[in-house]
Design an enzyme around this catalytic site. Structure first.
Site, mmCIF file in Angstrom:
data_model
loop_
_atom_site.group_PDB
_atom_site.id
_atom_site.type_symbol
_atom_site.label_atom_id
_atom_site.label_comp_id
_atom_site.label_asym_id
_atom_site.label_seq_id
_atom_site.Cartn_x
_atom_site.Cartn_y
_atom_site.Cartn_z
ATOM 1 N N TYR A 30 0.652 -9.841 34.845
ATOM 2 C CA TYR A 30 2.016 -10.266 35.141
ATOM 3 C C TYR A 30 2.927 -9.052 35.038
ATOM 4 O O TYR A 30 2.989 -8.394 33.992
ATOM 5 C CB TYR A 30 2.497 -11.354 34.176
ATOM 6 C CG TYR A 30 3.828 -11.927 34.611
ATOM 7 C CD1 TYR A 30 3.877 -13.029 35.457
ATOM 8 C CD2 TYR A 30 5.028 -11.331 34.230
ATOM 9 C CE1 TYR A 30 5.090 -13.533 35.892
ATOM 10 C CE2 TYR A 30 6.235 -11.832 34.657
ATOM 11 C CZ TYR A 30 6.267 -12.928 35.495
ATOM 12 O OH TYR A 30 7.476 -13.412 35.937
ATOM 13 N N GLN B 160 5.386 -20.571 36.430
ATOM 14 C CA GLN B 160 4.504 -21.118 37.463
ATOM 15 C C GLN B 160 3.418 -20.119 37.863
ATOM 16 O O GLN B 160 2.290 -20.504 38.181
ATOM 17 C CB GLN B 160 5.315 -21.563 38.687
ATOM 18 C CG GLN B 160 6.084 -20.466 39.416
ATOM 19 C CD GLN B 160 7.488 -20.273 38.884
ATOM 20 O OE1 GLN B 160 7.780 -20.635 37.748
ATOM 21 N NE2 GLN B 160 8.361 -19.707 39.710
ATOM 22 N N ASN C 159 9.751 -12.700 30.535
ATOM 23 C CA ASN C 159 10.862 -13.318 29.819
ATOM 24 C C ASN C 159 10.355 -14.458 28.944
ATOM 25 O O ASN C 159 9.149 -14.694 28.808
ATOM 26 C CB ASN C 159 11.934 -13.791 30.807
ATOM 27 C CG ASN C 159 11.419 -14.863 31.768
ATOM 28 O OD1 ASN C 159 10.414 -15.526 31.513
ATOM 29 N ND2 ASN C 159 12.114 -15.031 32.881
ATOM 30 N N SER D 262 11.863 -6.210 22.321
ATOM 31 C CA SER D 262 11.420 -4.857 22.016
ATOM 32 C C SER D 262 12.138 -4.308 20.788
ATOM 33 O O SER D 262 13.213 -4.789 20.409
ATOM 34 C CB SER D 262 11.694 -3.948 23.216
ATOM 35 O OG SER D 262 11.042 -2.716 23.078
ATOM 36 N N GLN E 69 16.141 2.078 23.296
ATOM 37 C CA GLN E 69 15.431 0.842 23.008
ATOM 38 C C GLN E 69 16.351 -0.359 23.124
ATOM 39 O O GLN E 69 15.951 -1.427 23.591
ATOM 40 C CB GLN E 69 14.819 0.897 21.604
ATOM 41 C CG GLN E 69 13.612 0.014 21.422
ATOM 42 C CD GLN E 69 12.484 0.393 22.363
ATOM 43 O OE1 GLN E 69 12.275 1.556 22.659
ATOM 44 N NE2 GLN E 69 11.760 -0.595 22.853
ATOM 45 N N HIS F 116 16.949 -2.406 26.526
ATOM 46 C CA HIS F 116 15.941 -3.304 27.076
ATOM 47 C C HIS F 116 16.435 -4.736 27.146
ATOM 48 O O HIS F 116 16.158 -5.459 28.108
ATOM 49 C CB HIS F 116 14.677 -3.271 26.204
ATOM 50 C CG HIS F 116 13.705 -2.209 26.588
ATOM 51 N ND1 HIS F 116 13.078 -2.177 27.804
ATOM 52 C CD2 HIS F 116 13.240 -1.133 25.904
ATOM 53 C CE1 HIS F 116 12.265 -1.139 27.864
ATOM 54 N NE2 HIS F 116 12.351 -0.485 26.725
ATOM 55 N N GLU G 188 7.250 -2.308 16.629
ATOM 56 C CA GLU G 188 6.545 -2.014 17.882
ATOM 57 C C GLU G 188 6.434 -0.498 18.063
ATOM 58 O O GLU G 188 5.368 0.040 18.348
ATOM 59 C CB GLU G 188 7.315 -2.644 19.044
ATOM 60 C CG GLU G 188 6.714 -2.389 20.406
ATOM 61 C CD GLU G 188 7.598 -2.907 21.527
ATOM 62 O OE1 GLU G 188 7.118 -2.956 22.676
ATOM 63 O OE2 GLU G 188 8.777 -3.251 21.279
ATOM 64 N N HIS G 189 7.560 0.191 17.916
ATOM 65 C CA HIS G 189 7.599 1.651 18.007
ATOM 66 C C HIS G 189 8.110 2.220 16.689
ATOM 67 O O HIS G 189 9.142 1.770 16.181
ATOM 68 C CB HIS G 189 8.545 2.119 19.119
ATOM 69 C CG HIS G 189 8.295 1.483 20.454
ATOM 70 N ND1 HIS G 189 8.993 0.371 20.883
ATOM 71 C CD2 HIS G 189 7.430 1.801 21.443
ATOM 72 C CE1 HIS G 189 8.571 0.045 22.094
ATOM 73 N NE2 HIS G 189 7.617 0.885 22.459
ATOM 74 N N GLU H 161 -27.330 -26.210 3.486
ATOM 75 C CA GLU H 161 -26.194 -26.733 4.247
ATOM 76 C C GLU H 161 -26.443 -28.147 4.761
ATOM 77 O O GLU H 161 -25.598 -28.721 5.443
ATOM 78 C CB GLU H 161 -25.875 -25.795 5.411
ATOM 79 C CG GLU H 161 -25.366 -24.430 4.944
ATOM 80 C CD GLU H 161 -24.745 -23.609 6.057
ATOM 81 O OE1 GLU H 161 -24.979 -23.928 7.238
ATOM 82 O OE2 GLU H 161 -23.997 -22.661 5.733
ATOM 83 N N HIS I 149 -31.891 -27.614 11.806
ATOM 84 C CA HIS I 149 -31.963 -26.158 11.697
ATOM 85 C C HIS I 149 -33.204 -25.755 10.899
ATOM 86 O O HIS I 149 -33.934 -24.826 11.277
ATOM 87 C CB HIS I 149 -30.716 -25.607 10.996
ATOM 88 C CG HIS I 149 -29.506 -25.557 11.874
ATOM 89 N ND1 HIS I 149 -28.966 -26.665 12.449
ATOM 90 C CD2 HIS I 149 -28.735 -24.497 12.268
ATOM 91 C CE1 HIS I 149 -27.901 -26.319 13.155
ATOM 92 N NE2 HIS I 149 -27.741 -25.005 13.071
#
Length: 432
Positions: free
Chosen positions: A128, A189, A212, A235, A257, A260, A324-325, A412, A417
């Site tokens: 995307y 969508q 978004n 961000s 920054q 953004h 993030e940064h 168990e 098994h």
């Protein structure tokens, strides 16, 4: 921007609010997106095209939704030679960095037991790429190149368009990474279409790339039916400065920054109150020159200059924040690097601004946000592969470990098994 000291009585409340503001709150958006996803999953193209007309304001159908290679070439031809070379440089550096992340198959043998791991690339990935109001060719490069390096068989792209045309820079980026299909559709969508498939858009194994709040919500809804990279929040950058770097550098990086998003967060931690004041003056001066309303509003709401007792406290707060940064604008940044425990990417020294990481340094700019750097990593080659375990026991090895496996199964309470082990230890008849 707010200037506050860590020894002030209200700092704890302030800092916690700063951390918690990054929580991704979908509210009514989530229920709207759930409906969109259901409609696209059931009705396919009909719902996809209807929502595109409703939300993006333009009509598409099964023929116009696909941007052909010829169209991509035509759009890319509008770029100057200089701009094409910049995108090529970025692609080259991103590819070179991610080649170091390639994992290999491995196997070892011990007492008749062969154990190993196969690395298998995903078959089809959906990327995307945000669009509409701005152009993000860098996002396409950052998402597609590690997928290509990993060996992904097929890469498709979904991106909203301005008018009816793909942005020429995004078109050239798509050509550089040789995407297999580019669809001119965005929003929740588009995420739903990639997750479940429609008549026009094939179903993918994984969806990556930011968007978004509607895109983020859609990725949350479809996770499980398809894998995703992350649910991206606003961000953020956190700068630790000791006063040795020019205040103008720190101010410029905070503004970069902040532009953004109005919910972006930009924070400076420094043990020097004088330096914090100088940075604040620079922020005001540069904002006047740039006339950037988004950055101004972001800094007013979520910008902070925090005066710490020392760099040790600054580093502790940075790890708590998990940005993030993380920029280390200090005299010897490598000395602080070993203390970093939680950050998406770390930028060392005055000559390594975050803007380099956004475009052409090489490391990925699709990074964990909203504090998720506490437990997650940047997008990379490892996000586009599966690890498959391989096991092989000889008869002698099985007779050594089989009884223990049988006993474990009985512990168990799983008699089936236990029987699968016993039948090999005792022969065909379990009742012996």
């Amino acid at each position: 921007m707010k200037l506050i000291k860590t020894d002030s009585s209200d700092f704890g409340v302030f800092f916690r609010a700063l951390v918690e503001r990054r929580d991704i709150i979908f509210g009514d958006v989530l229920s709207q997106v759930e409906e969109i996803v259901r409609e696209v999953a059931v009705k396919g193209d009909a719902a996809l095209f209807d929502y595109t007309l409703r939300f993006e304001g333009h009509y598409i159908d099964s023929r116009s939704v696909l941007c052909s290679k010829e169209e991509l070439n035509y759009l890319a031809s509008r770029l100057s030679t200089e701009d094409r070379e910049i995108l090529e440089l970025a692609a080259s550096r991103i590819r070179k960095y991610h080649c170091h992340q390639v994992e290999k198959n491995w196997v070892y043998e011990d007492d008749g037991i062969l154990l190993g791991q196969r690395i298998v690339p995903l078959n089809r990935v959906g990327i995307y790429v945000p669009g509409g109001l701005a152009s993000y060719p860098s996002t396409l490069l950052m998402a597609a190149i590690p997928a290509r390096v990993a060996g992904v068989n097929e890469i498709i792209v979904c991106s909203p368009v301005r008018g009816e045309e793909v942005d020429p820079y995004v078109a050239y980026a798509a050509l550089l990474v040789e995407v297999d299909a580019f669809f001119k559709v965005g929003g929740a969508q588009a995420v739903a279409a990639m997750a479940f498939g429609t008549e026009s858009i094939p179903r993918v194994d994984k969806i990556v790339g930011p968007g978004n709040v509607y895109v983020a919500a859609a990725k949350k809804v479809v996770f499980g039916a398809v894998d995703i990279d992350s649910i991206a929040g606003p961000s953020e950058v956190l700068i630790i400065g000791d006063g040795t770097s020019p205040p103008s550098y720190a101010a410029a990086d905070l503004i970069a920054q902040a532009e953004h998003d109005e919910r972006a967060c930009a924070v400076l931690l420094t043990p020097s109150e004088a330096y914090a004041m100088d940075v604040l003056k620079e922020v005001k001066r540069q904002l006047e020159s740039l006339k950037c309303d988004v950055a101004r509003r972001s800094l007013e709401r979520y910008g902070a200059l925090i005066v710490t007792r020392d760099l040790t406290e600054a580093m502790a707060l940075a790890n708590d924040f998990a940005p993030e940064h993380l920029e280390l604008l200090v005299d010897h940044p490598e000395e602080l690097l070993s203390c970093v425990r939680s950050a998406g990417a770390v930028f060392l020294g005055s000559w390594t601004p975050e803007v380099l990481g956004d475009y052409l340094a090489g490391p990925n700019h699709i990074l964990p946000t909203a504090g998720s750097a506490r437990f997650s990593s940047p997008l990379g080659v490892y996000d586009f592969v599966k690890r498959i375990s391989v096991l092989s026991f000889s008869e002698n090895a099985f007779r050594m470990y089989g009884p223990k496996a049988e006993r474990f199964a009985k512990i168990e309470g799983l008699s089936g098994h236990a029987g699968a082990a016993k039948v090999r230890l005792c022969g065909k008849n379990l009742d012996k």
